[in-house]
Design a protein around this motif. Structure first.
Motif, PDB file in Angstrom:
ATOM      1  N   SER A 228      -9.987  80.678 -86.642  1.00  0.00           N
ATOM      2  CA  SER A 228      -8.847  81.521 -87.018  1.00  0.00           C
ATOM      3  C   SER A 228      -8.632  82.691 -86.060  1.00  0.00           C
ATOM      4  CB  SER A 228      -9.083  82.096 -88.419  1.00  0.00           C
ATOM      5  OG  SER A 228     -10.218  82.949 -88.384  1.00  0.00           O
ATOM      6  N   LEU A 229      -9.695  83.166 -85.421  1.00  0.00           N
ATOM      7  CA  LEU A 229      -9.718  84.409 -84.624  1.00  0.00           C
ATOM      8  C   LEU A 229      -9.555  85.650 -85.507  1.00  0.00           C
ATOM      9  CD1 LEU A 229      -7.882  84.327 -81.161  1.00  0.00           C
ATOM     10  CD2 LEU A 229     -10.122  85.280 -81.652  1.00  0.00           C
ATOM     11  N   ASP A 230      -9.634  85.444 -86.801  1.00  0.00           N
ATOM     12  CA  ASP A 230      -9.471  86.567 -87.735  1.00  0.00           C
ATOM     13  C   ASP A 230     -10.813  87.312 -87.849  1.00  0.00           C
ATOM     14  OD1 ASP A 230      -8.752  88.310 -89.673  1.00  0.00           O
ATOM     15  OD2 ASP A 230      -8.412  86.796 -91.245  1.00  0.00           O
ATOM     16  N   LEU A 231     -11.159  87.996 -86.778  1.00  0.00           N
ATOM     17  CA  LEU A 231     -12.442  88.696 -86.720  1.00  0.00           C
ATOM     18  C   LEU A 231     -12.195  90.197 -86.875  1.00  0.00           C
ATOM     19  CD1 LEU A 231     -13.979  86.735 -83.694  1.00  0.00           C
ATOM     20  CD2 LEU A 231     -14.274  86.273 -86.134  1.00  0.00           C
ATOM     21  N   PRO A 232     -13.149  90.944 -87.435  1.00  0.00           N
ATOM     22  CA  PRO A 232     -12.925  92.380 -87.653  1.00  0.00           C
ATOM     23  C   PRO A 232     -12.884  93.167 -86.339  1.00  0.00           C
ATOM     24  CG  PRO A 232     -15.168  91.762 -88.244  1.00  0.00           C
ATOM     25  CD  PRO A 232     -14.471  90.495 -87.904  1.00  0.00           C
ATOM     26  N   LEU A 259      -6.264  88.745 -81.001  1.00  0.00           N
ATOM     27  CA  LEU A 259      -7.112  88.958 -79.815  1.00  0.00           C
ATOM     28  C   LEU A 259      -7.377  90.438 -79.487  1.00  0.00           C
ATOM     29  CD1 LEU A 259      -6.044  86.112 -77.336  1.00  0.00           C
ATOM     30  CD2 LEU A 259      -8.357  86.583 -78.162  1.00  0.00           C
ATOM     31  N   PRO A 260      -6.365  91.345 -79.624  1.00  0.00           N
ATOM     32  CA  PRO A 260      -6.627  92.755 -79.287  1.00  0.00           C
ATOM     33  C   PRO A 260      -7.710  93.425 -80.132  1.00  0.00           C
ATOM     34  CG  PRO A 260      -4.270  92.323 -79.430  1.00  0.00           C
ATOM     35  CD  PRO A 260      -4.958  91.107 -79.944  1.00  0.00           C
ATOM     36  N   ARG A 261      -8.111  92.802 -81.261  1.00  0.00           N
ATOM     37  CA  ARG A 261      -9.188  93.386 -82.073  1.00  0.00           C
ATOM     38  C   ARG A 261     -10.545  93.300 -81.353  1.00  0.00           C
ATOM     39  NH1 ARG A 261      -8.611  90.345 -87.835  1.00  0.00           N
ATOM     40  NH2 ARG A 261      -6.520  91.001 -88.411  1.00  0.00           N
ATOM     41  N   ILE A 262     -10.625  92.376 -80.398  1.00  0.00           N
ATOM     42  CA  ILE A 262     -11.909  92.155 -79.708  1.00  0.00           C
ATOM     43  C   ILE A 262     -11.972  93.081 -78.490  1.00  0.00           C
ATOM     44  CG2 ILE A 262     -13.353  90.428 -78.533  1.00  0.00           C
ATOM     45  CD1 ILE A 262     -11.779  88.311 -80.208  1.00  0.00           C
ATOM     46  N   LYS A 264     -12.766  94.837 -74.858  1.00  0.00           N
ATOM     47  CA  LYS A 264     -12.698  94.262 -73.506  1.00  0.00           C
ATOM     48  C   LYS A 264     -14.063  93.813 -72.978  1.00  0.00           C
ATOM     49  CE  LYS A 264      -8.282  94.766 -72.251  1.00  0.00           C
ATOM     50  NZ  LYS A 264      -7.835  94.439 -73.613  1.00  0.00           N
ATOM     51  N   CYS A 265     -15.132  94.442 -73.429  1.00  0.00           N
ATOM     52  CA  CYS A 265     -16.459  94.078 -72.893  1.00  0.00           C
ATOM     53  C   CYS A 265     -16.931  92.714 -73.411  1.00  0.00           C
ATOM     54  CB  CYS A 265     -17.491  95.156 -73.225  1.00  0.00           C
ATOM     55  SG  CYS A 265     -17.881  95.255 -74.985  1.00  0.00           S
ATOM     56  N   VAL A 266     -16.268  92.203 -74.429  1.00  0.00           N
ATOM     57  CA  VAL A 266     -16.641  90.901 -74.997  1.00  0.00           C
ATOM     58  C   VAL A 266     -15.854  89.802 -74.277  1.00  0.00           C
ATOM     59  CG1 VAL A 266     -16.495  89.481 -77.096  1.00  0.00           C
ATOM     60  CG2 VAL A 266     -17.234  91.870 -77.238  1.00  0.00           C
ATOM     61  N   GLU A 267     -16.549  88.771 -73.839  1.00  0.00           N
ATOM     62  CA  GLU A 267     -15.862  87.657 -73.171  1.00  0.00           C
ATOM     63  C   GLU A 267     -15.213  86.760 -74.211  1.00  0.00           C
ATOM     64  OE1 GLU A 267     -17.392  85.141 -69.807  1.00  0.00           O
ATOM     65  OE2 GLU A 267     -19.162  86.347 -70.316  1.00  0.00           O
ATOM     66  N   VAL A 268     -14.059  86.216 -73.854  1.00  0.00           N
ATOM     67  CA  VAL A 268     -13.362  85.325 -74.789  1.00  0.00           C
ATOM     68  C   VAL A 268     -13.029  84.029 -74.043  1.00  0.00           C
ATOM     69  CG1 VAL A 268     -11.302  85.048 -76.219  1.00  0.00           C
ATOM     70  CG2 VAL A 268     -12.372  87.298 -76.029  1.00  0.00           C
ATOM     71  N   GLU A 269     -13.284  82.907 -74.696  1.00  0.00           N
ATOM     72  CA  GLU A 269     -12.969  81.619 -74.072  1.00  0.00           C
ATOM     73  C   GLU A 269     -12.295  80.748 -75.114  1.00  0.00           C
ATOM     74  OE1 GLU A 269     -16.156  80.338 -71.574  1.00  0.00           O
ATOM     75  OE2 GLU A 269     -15.307  78.329 -71.366  1.00  0.00           O
ATOM     76  N   LYS A 270     -11.262  80.026 -74.720  1.00  0.00           N
ATOM     77  CA  LYS A 270     -10.624  79.158 -75.717  1.00  0.00           C
ATOM     78  C   LYS A 270     -10.956  77.694 -75.469  1.00  0.00           C
ATOM     79  CE  LYS A 270      -6.010  79.426 -73.668  1.00  0.00           C
ATOM     80  NZ  LYS A 270      -4.620  79.783 -73.913  1.00  0.00           N
ATOM     81  N   VAL A 271     -11.001  76.942 -76.565  1.00  0.00           N
ATOM     82  CA  VAL A 271     -11.237  75.505 -76.485  1.00  0.00           C
ATOM     83  C   VAL A 271     -10.114  74.807 -77.252  1.00  0.00           C
ATOM     84  CG1 VAL A 271     -13.747  75.524 -76.143  1.00  0.00           C
ATOM     85  CG2 VAL A 271     -12.855  75.689 -78.458  1.00  0.00           C
ATOM     86  N   SER A 272      -9.983  73.502 -77.039  1.00  0.00           N
ATOM     87  CA  SER A 272      -8.814  72.823 -77.587  1.00  0.00           C
ATOM     88  C   SER A 272      -9.024  72.234 -78.983  1.00  0.00           C
ATOM     89  CB  SER A 272      -8.405  71.707 -76.624  1.00  0.00           C
ATOM     90  OG  SER A 272      -9.529  70.875 -76.428  1.00  0.00           O
TER      91      SER A 272
END
Ligand code: NAP
Length: 364
Positions: A228-232, A259-262, A264-272
């Protein structure tokens, strides 16, 4: 066993012990130890690989030589490399040293080596004996071997549960099921891993720190898998001073406006897709040999189904959580017949205070 074999086994076991000293640090490289004896069979040097980019075990042993190795022998738990990586090929060093016999426990599964190192040694007139203490060597490097063969990280699933098999109350609360000593054991255990994985719901419910509490430097990579990407926007995992964090999200279902909740120091990668196999592949590409799945039942079930789990470790506390709707370690595998169920082997049981720890792997 003949007297000669006893001696060879003794030195190979020493090489394996030295290799084990790099247990928490060599990834993505294997754990390797080497012993050099002079032509009279006396120990003249030993070494082990500590970290990628640092000398290999054989090179370390040559650096530590107290005497000329000419006519001597070497014991090494993994085939010496023959390719130029971050360091020069070890076979060249062995050949130029004048060593006459090399005892190798197992071949290196890395395609750049895979028997070629042994072939080069033989072509140079060195006697090579392969297979001494094979079982112990395979065991020590099982994650490295698994990753090289499958291109996926070797997965261990860990959970803590009550005697009635519950991992949380029905409201999701699970702190703390096990005792302090078990939890401290988990911190040390994490140091053996390159990454620790949870799902988005465990992040929301438990807000874990997921570190070894300084028992490994740098700390294992912390990974959150979310559909969901619904992370705090506030989470312990967002504190990058503690450890690195990677969020992997399924782009087919996630709401990217979160996405802006995460930070910048945290890496983000998307998968299909939400297939956990993709995590095991991504982490293998990042050099993670061995990863710890510390997720709740939904992701644990999906990870088991997609063969991401090779071993299980369970902590059982003498407590009863009860509740028809309290959480089990897994969801439904939809087995209909007893022959379909998951069978485990290689049980190791230990007591940690009044908790029980059970380690097991899958039946082949
Ligand atoms: N006792 C223990 O050892 C232990 C350990 C861990 C967790 N827990 C407890 O378990 C509960 C959480 O359980 P959970 O099952 O929801 O765990 P989880 O670890 O959060 O895994 C489920 C989440 O993973 C993400 N996900 C990504 N791909 C998935 C897939 N293919 N299948 C399922 N999920 C996928 C989803 O995140 P999004 O919702 O963000 O999309 C999903 O909600 C919490 O109450 C926690 O306290 C207990």
């Amino acid at each position: 066993m003949s007297e000669k074999n006893v001696i060879h086994t003794k030195w190979m076991k020493r090489a394996i012990f030295l290799a084990s000293l790099g247990k928490n640090t060599t990834s993505p490289n294997p754990r390797v130890g080497a012993v050099i004896l002079d032509k009279n069979g006396s120990l003249i040097s030993e070494g082990f690989h500590y970290k990628a980019g640092m000398p290999h075990a054989e090179a370390m042993a040559f650096n530590n030589l107290k005497k000329d190795a000419k006519g001597g022998s070497m014991y090494v738990n993994l085939e010496p490399c023959c390719h130029h990586g971050k360091t020069p090929p070890c076979v060249d060093k062995v050949i130029s040293s004048g060593i006459k016999k090399v005892y190798v426990s197992i071949e290196d599964p890395d395609k750049r080596v895979a028997g070629k190192g042994i072939k080069l040694l033989k072509e140079a007139g060195i006697q090579v004996h392969l297979g001494l203490c094979k079982k112990e060597s395979l065991d020590l490097n099982k994650a490295f071997i698994y990753k090289n063969i499958t291109r996926k990280s070797y997965g261990v699933l860990k959970w803590a549960m009550s005697l009635d098999g519950r991992v949380a109350l029905k409201n999701g609360k699970s702190k703390w099921i096990t005792n302090k000593e078990s939890r401290s054991r988990v911190h040390s255990f994490r140091a053996e891993f390159d990454a620790i994985i949870i799902g988005g719901n465990t992040l929301r419910k438990d807000n874990p720190l997921l570190t070894s509490r300084g028992k490994k430097t740098p700390e294992p990579l912390r990974v959150v898998f979310t559909k969901s990407l619904d992370l705090p926007s506030n989470a312990n995992l967002w504190d990058c001073n503690e450890a690195k964090t990677l969020v992997i999200y399924d782009s087919s279902s996630a709401n990217e406006s979160y996405l802006p909740r995460i930070p910048k120091c945290v890496e983000v990668e998307k998968v299909s897709s939400d297939n956990p196999e993709l995590i095991a592949e991504i982490l293998a590409r990042r050099g993670c040999n061995k990863v710890l799945w510390e997720c709740g039942p939904k992701l644990a079930t999906a990870a088991m189904r997609s063969n991401c789990i090779q071993e299980i470790i369970t902590f059982i506390a003498p407590k009863v959580l009860g509740g028809e709707n309290s959480m089990n370690p897994f969801g439904d595998f939809e087995f209909e017949e007893m022959h379909e169920i998951i069978k485990l082997s290689d049980f190791q049981v230990s007591l940690i205070g009044d908790d029980i720890c059970v380690k097991s792997s899958f039946e082949n």
